[in-house]
Design a protein around this motif. Structure first.
Motif, mmCIF file in Angstrom:
data_model
loop_
_atom_site.group_PDB
_atom_site.id
_atom_site.type_symbol
_atom_site.label_atom_id
_atom_site.label_comp_id
_atom_site.label_asym_id
_atom_site.label_seq_id
_atom_site.Cartn_x
_atom_site.Cartn_y
_atom_site.Cartn_z
ATOM 1 N N ILE B 38 -27.195 -34.910 30.740
ATOM 2 C CA ILE B 38 -26.980 -36.131 31.166
ATOM 3 C C ILE B 38 -28.391 -36.754 31.343
ATOM 4 O O ILE B 38 -29.054 -36.227 32.286
ATOM 5 C CB ILE B 38 -26.125 -36.282 32.604
ATOM 6 N N ALA B 40 -29.620 -39.631 33.257
ATOM 7 C CA ALA B 40 -29.363 -40.328 34.566
ATOM 8 C C ALA B 40 -30.595 -41.382 34.829
ATOM 9 O O ALA B 40 -30.230 -42.104 35.714
ATOM 10 C CB ALA B 40 -29.253 -39.500 35.761
ATOM 11 N N SER B 57 -23.680 -45.696 26.363
ATOM 12 C CA SER B 57 -23.864 -45.305 27.670
ATOM 13 C C SER B 57 -22.790 -45.237 28.557
ATOM 14 O O SER B 57 -21.575 -46.117 28.238
ATOM 15 C CB SER B 57 -25.111 -45.983 28.143
ATOM 16 N N LEU B 58 -22.720 -44.613 29.622
ATOM 17 C CA LEU B 58 -21.812 -44.691 30.729
ATOM 18 C C LEU B 58 -21.464 -46.049 31.058
ATOM 19 O O LEU B 58 -20.513 -46.712 31.456
ATOM 20 C CB LEU B 58 -22.103 -43.824 31.828
ATOM 21 N N SER B 59 -22.718 -46.915 31.305
ATOM 22 C CA SER B 59 -22.821 -48.252 31.533
ATOM 23 C C SER B 59 -21.944 -48.991 30.708
ATOM 24 O O SER B 59 -21.029 -50.137 31.078
ATOM 25 C CB SER B 59 -23.994 -48.689 31.735
ATOM 26 N N SER B 101 -25.642 -40.582 28.116
ATOM 27 C CA SER B 101 -26.892 -41.481 28.766
ATOM 28 C C SER B 101 -25.809 -42.288 29.933
ATOM 29 O O SER B 101 -24.953 -42.911 29.563
ATOM 30 C CB SER B 101 -27.466 -42.344 27.737
ATOM 31 N N ILE B 102 -26.553 -42.414 30.868
ATOM 32 C CA ILE B 102 -25.906 -43.223 31.970
ATOM 33 C C ILE B 102 -26.036 -44.834 31.909
ATOM 34 O O ILE B 102 -25.082 -45.519 31.859
ATOM 35 C CB ILE B 102 -26.542 -42.868 33.411
ATOM 36 N N ASN B 115 -15.996 -47.189 39.054
ATOM 37 C CA ASN B 115 -16.929 -46.209 39.271
ATOM 38 C C ASN B 115 -16.341 -45.002 39.478
ATOM 39 O O ASN B 115 -16.453 -43.855 39.108
ATOM 40 C CB ASN B 115 -17.787 -46.658 40.471
ATOM 41 N N ARG B 119 -16.469 -41.430 37.710
ATOM 42 C CA ARG B 119 -16.989 -40.506 38.133
ATOM 43 C C ARG B 119 -16.016 -39.011 38.170
ATOM 44 O O ARG B 119 -16.469 -38.142 37.881
ATOM 45 C CB ARG B 119 -17.295 -40.636 39.534
ATOM 46 N N GLN B 142 -32.075 -41.787 43.867
ATOM 47 C CA GLN B 142 -30.849 -41.181 43.164
ATOM 48 C C GLN B 142 -30.342 -40.198 43.856
ATOM 49 O O GLN B 142 -29.064 -39.713 43.758
ATOM 50 C CB GLN B 142 -31.277 -40.872 41.504
ATOM 51 N N VAL B 147 -23.183 -38.301 42.639
ATOM 52 C CA VAL B 147 -23.598 -37.449 41.305
ATOM 53 C C VAL B 147 -24.380 -36.217 42.042
ATOM 54 O O VAL B 147 -24.114 -34.795 41.517
ATOM 55 C CB VAL B 147 -24.277 -38.065 40.294
#
Lengths: 238, 250
Positions: B38, B40, B57-59, B101-102, B115, B119, B142, B147
């Motif tokens: 990942i 992050a 990406s996760l976004s 990728s986050i 979120n 998650r 972070q 996470v």
């Protein structure tokens, strides 16, 4: 009359036509179809088949009917079974028709959807989005070599769905034949998505401002949705 | 006990992403475990170092899910299924590795429920992998995030500078508060001599798990944006492998 009568009938017409053309096979529900239940993570390098890979297309939906049909489960396949597939990535359809009585449509819908999602088999990884009618399955090389077939998947789905008390029979239809057949059923799938979207929205949001609702059209068309809306709206009127 | 979730943290510029890339390369070479890598760091440096272009990406996934809600979709379960599907579709796979990728959060507003769904989806996916490696964002920030609570071991990367070591110590302090069970170790990077190493050992109480020397091959790969998967065996790579063996990651 039932919530999904129209798409149910469309599937029926499609099946009748394909049966007439002898393009549909019924897979035997013989003993030994139980496959080990286990959630699997399958990476691309170990997968033998990718059914409904996003690049290929897929179709998945579930419809029900109140017609009386007890213990008449069956698995139908249009196109080759897993061991007969020539390509690794193929388009895939998984249509399920459930017979039974559905007193609380919302509860029944949620339980059926969860049953589909909770069908986990060793060597098979499934991802699906009911509202978009897409399904993507990876079958790993070991499972395929051990004889895993659509009969095993179909049987697992039947078992899971029939565990629900309101279900009398389950019919699973798999399509691996091609885009043309999948496209024929897409309108039925879209109708199912609209009906279930409206159902979930009216139960979960309890918002009956129909004029501004995106599902207004479908609620006007499907009588059962109107009845559910009226039923849900009653306490508020008191 | 085999480590299942490992995070790489440290001050910006100490070689955190380089270390993550070297670990990814070592895992790919050994091929004995399925690993989820990942990235992050919103800057997305790990993908670049490995020559991977993430599809989504996760976004991006979050934005798609928000878009669905804005269009009137209210079925939470369906949105959760959508998260599972899109995360799987967004993995860039290479052999036994899957890369995610986050990305950078863009949508304004509070999207706690999305979120949480994401998650949960990511957690469920990570649990199926034998190892999850998280290349964290530079600095301490972070470590506070949810996470990090799942992390079993924190690899604190530092160069030989006092600042680098201090940031590593600060990260460990914060991590201990959040999750007392999370262990941590210092991996020293860009070490130029045995003498330098000795000095650092004398200065810090951090558990030193290994070190990688300053390495021209790494510099060349960085300068030319070559994929670290193509990196030949070099002293820095050997140093990281030694640390991984010590941690029983390899």
């Amino acid at each position: 009359m039932g919530l999904f009568d129209e798409p149910f009938r469309e599937v029926e017409d499609f099946l009748r036509e394909k049966q007439g053309l002898k393009q549909i096979r019924e897979l035997l529900l013989k003993p030994g179809l139980n496959w080990l239940e286990e959630a699997s993570l399958i990476l691309e390098e170990e997968s033998a088949l990718e059914l409904g890979h996003p690049s290929q297309g897929s179709l998945s939906f579930l419809v029900w009917s109140q017609a009386i049909k007890k213990n008449q489960d069956r698995i139908l396949i249009l196109g080759p079974d897993l061991s007969e597939l020539k390509e690794k990535k193929v388009l895939f359809g998984q249509i399920i028709r459930v017979y039974g009585s559905f007193p609380d449509e919302y509860q029944c819908y949620c339980q059926l959807r969860d049953a589909l999602y909770q069908t986990r088999l060793k060597g098979l990884m499934v991802r699906l989005i009911p509202s978009q009618q897409v399904i993507w399955c990876r079958v790993n090389q070991t499972a395929l070599a051990q004889g895993f077939s659509l009969s095993h998947l179909g049987w697992a789905l039947i078992k899971k769905i029939k565990a629900l008390s309101f279900v009398a029979s389950v019919e699973v239809i798999f399509i691996t034949s091609g885009k043309k057949d999948l496209n024929r059923l897409k309108p039925a799938g879209e109708k199912v998505a609209r009906i279930s979207g409206a159902l979930v929205k009216m139960v979960e949001e309890k918002n009956f401002e129909c004029e501004s609702c995106e599902y207004w059209e479908v609620c006007e068309k499907v009588l059962e949705l109107k009845q559910i809306r009226n039923r849900l709206n009653q306490p508020a009127r008191r | 006990m085999m480590l299942k979730v490992v995070a790489i943290c440290g001050k910006g510029g100490v070689g955190k992403t380089t270390v993550s890339s070297l670990i990814a390369k070592a895992l790919f070479q050994k091929r004995d475990r399925k690993a989820l890598i990942i990235d992050a760091d919103p800057a997305g440096g790990l993908g670049m170092a490995l020559g991977i272009k993430p599809r989504r990406s996760l976004s991006d996934i979050k934005n798609e899910m928000i878009g669905s809600i804005k269009k009137g979709k209210s079925d939470k379960k369906d949105i959760a299924f959508m998260g599972d599907y899109l995360i799987m579709e967004s993995l860039t796979e290479l052999g036994n590795l899957a890369f995610l990728s986050i990305g950078r959060p863009e949508e304004r507003g509070c999207y706690c429920s999305i979120n949480n769904l994401l998650r949960d989806s990511l957690k469920a996916l990570a649990e199926k992998f034998e190892l999850t490696l998280i290349d964290g964002e530079a600095g301490i920030e972070q470590v506070n995030r949810m996470v990090m609570r799942a992390v079993q071991f924190l690899i604190l990367v530092s160069d030989p500078t006092v600042k680098g070591i201090q940031v590593a110590q600060a990260i460990q302090k914060v991590a201990r508060k959040i999750s007392p069970r999370t262990k941590a170790g210092l991996l020293l990077n860009k070490i130029r001599s045995e003498e330098e190493l000795k000095q650092i050992r004398a200065q810090t109480k951090l558990n030193i798990i290994g070190w990688a020397p300053e390495d021209d091959t790494i510099r060349e790969f960085d300068a030319n944006a070559f994929s670290f998967f193509q990196l030949p065996t070099c002293p820095a790579y050997k140093g990281v492998i030694k640390a991984l063996e010590k941690l029983k990651i390899l």
